[in-house]
Scaffold this active site. Structure first.
Site, PDB file in Angstrom:
ATOM      1  N   HIS A 156       0.857  -1.190   0.000  1.00  0.00           N
ATOM      2  CA  HIS A 156       0.000   0.000   0.000  1.00  0.00           C
ATOM      3  C   HIS A 156       0.892   1.239   0.000  1.00  0.00           C
ATOM      4  CE1 HIS A 156       0.975  -0.521   4.252  1.00  0.00           C
ATOM      5  NE2 HIS A 156       0.636   0.746   4.462  1.00  0.00           N
ATOM      6  N   ASP A 200       6.046   4.659   4.695  1.00  0.00           N
ATOM      7  CA  ASP A 200       6.989   3.707   5.279  1.00  0.00           C
ATOM      8  C   ASP A 200       7.063   2.398   4.505  1.00  0.00           C
ATOM      9  OD1 ASP A 200       4.348   3.352   6.223  1.00  0.00           O
ATOM     10  OD2 ASP A 200       5.018   2.211   7.971  1.00  0.00           O
ATOM     11  N   HIS A 206      -7.075  -1.795   5.523  1.00  0.00           N
ATOM     12  CA  HIS A 206      -6.185  -0.771   6.077  1.00  0.00           C
ATOM     13  C   HIS A 206      -6.708   0.646   5.843  1.00  0.00           C
ATOM     14  CE1 HIS A 206      -2.574   0.575   7.947  1.00  0.00           C
ATOM     15  NE2 HIS A 206      -2.050   1.109   6.862  1.00  0.00           N
ATOM     16  N   ASP A 232       0.199  -3.980   6.101  1.00  0.00           N
ATOM     17  CA  ASP A 232      -0.564  -3.413   7.219  1.00  0.00           C
ATOM     18  C   ASP A 232      -2.040  -3.782   7.091  1.00  0.00           C
ATOM     19  OD1 ASP A 232       1.812  -2.273   7.868  1.00  0.00           O
ATOM     20  OD2 ASP A 232       1.145  -0.192   7.734  1.00  0.00           O
ATOM     21  N   HIS A 290       6.414  -4.934  12.276  1.00  0.00           N
ATOM     22  CA  HIS A 290       5.761  -3.620  12.193  1.00  0.00           C
ATOM     23  C   HIS A 290       5.330  -3.129  13.579  1.00  0.00           C
ATOM     24  CE1 HIS A 290       2.990  -0.432  10.737  1.00  0.00           C
ATOM     25  NE2 HIS A 290       3.733  -0.468   9.633  1.00  0.00           N
TER      26      HIS A 290
END
Length: 314
Positions: A61, A65, A137, A207, A263
């Site tokens: 995505h 980061d 997410h 994520d 993460h």
């Protein structure tokens, strides 16, 4: 053999001890990147992984980061006179974001870059496949599955003797063609080999908050790399992330062989996080590790081992 390099294990921003997400799979000489946060090229240099062996980058995505290391990777490839194409895969808007990156300075790569926007799909590459699946997410986001093709069973010596076969070119022909004529008989590969061996299955969530699609695509995975940003729900607030317990629950229900938690939020030190996280995993009956930057998990001959590249060099 397959190696999983944890180049960046933190989330949101780099810290002194960990970089932002980047996972490299090394398989039969190829390096496949999953996410490339800022500083990924430096992490690769430290791990002694050549960016010239990277043909495919899979972005989960477009939060910074997870993708801001792409421009430096491309410029380094260009400085090293790369000729072969680079393929970048990701969710909706991947083409737009890559174009924006390439237009952000006085720079044009001297090699082709092919951008592929994915939904849920299955991509075939020789001895392995990559599956993409949607995660939750709050923005377009994907998880990925690396699935090695199943391999033939081992040659059975007693069966080879029974059919009058010996090791050499004839077995190579049998493996390539699936059957041969030998001494007036048709011999099939399955006549002289044991059960087929399951290929490795590695899952990377990127994520996500807890979602059933992660469980579905992680069924019986050899390794599930699941984000576990927070130790408890109270720390999470309204963010689209998972806790350690939620990641463990997914791994348990999917019958995953090994869970890697990554993460983690920058508020936690490694020592505090790993102690609490492994207690939670143990209480749920889940085999888990909490990788550090430059940890490597190696899969070979049905087993796995974890080592750290920096510790090996001390």
């Amino acid at each position: 053999m397959l190696e999983v390099f944890f180049l960046g294990t933190g989330g949101i921003m780099p810290t002194r001890e960990r970089n932002v997400p980047a996972i490299a799979l090394r398989y039969k000489g190829e390096i496949i990147l999953f996410d490339a946060g800022e500083g990924t090229i430096r992490q690769m240099n430290t791990a002694k992984l050549s960016p010239m062996k990277v043909d495919k980058i899979f972005i989960t995505h477009f939060h910074g980061d997870h993708y801001l290391g792409i421009p430096a990777l491309i410029q380094t490839m260009n400085l090293w006179d790369r000729q072969k194409p680079l393929h970048i895969y990701g969710p909706k808007y991947t083409f737009q974001f890559v174009q924006n990156l390439l237009n952000s300075g006085f720079f044009r790569p001297g090699f082709d870059i092919h951008v592929h926007e994915l939904g849920e799909t299955r991509l075939k590459f020789g001895d392995y496949e990559i599956w993409s699946f949607k995660v939750e997410h709050g923005i377009p986001a994907l998880g990925y599955v690396f699935k090695e093709k199943d391999r033939r069973g081992k040659f059975l010596k007693e069966k080879l003797r029974e059919y009058g076969l010996e090791e050499g070119p004839i077995l190579g022909k049998l493996e390539r063609e699936g059957k041969i004529e030998w001494n007036g008989r048709i011999i099939r590969l399955e006549d002289v080999t044991g059960p087929r061996r399951k290929g490795l299955k590695i899952v990377y969530t990127g994520d996500t908050e807890p979602c059933e699609r992660v469980k579905l695509f992680s069924e019986r995975a050899d390794l599930l790399i699941h984000e576990a940003t927070y130790l408890n729900p109270g720390d999470r607030g309204d963010s689209y992330h998972s806790t350690v317990e939620e990641a463990c629950d997914t791994a348990r229900r999917a019958k995953v062989k090994l869970l890697a938690l990554f993460h983690r939020a920058f508020r936690y030190s490694y020592e505090d996080y790993v102690e609490e996280a492994l207690k939670i995993c143990e209480s749920l009956g889940v085999r888990a590790v909490v990788p550090r930057d430059f940890d490597v998990i190696t899969f070979k001959s049905g087993t796995w081992e974890l080592r750290n590249l920096l510790e090996e060099r001390e």
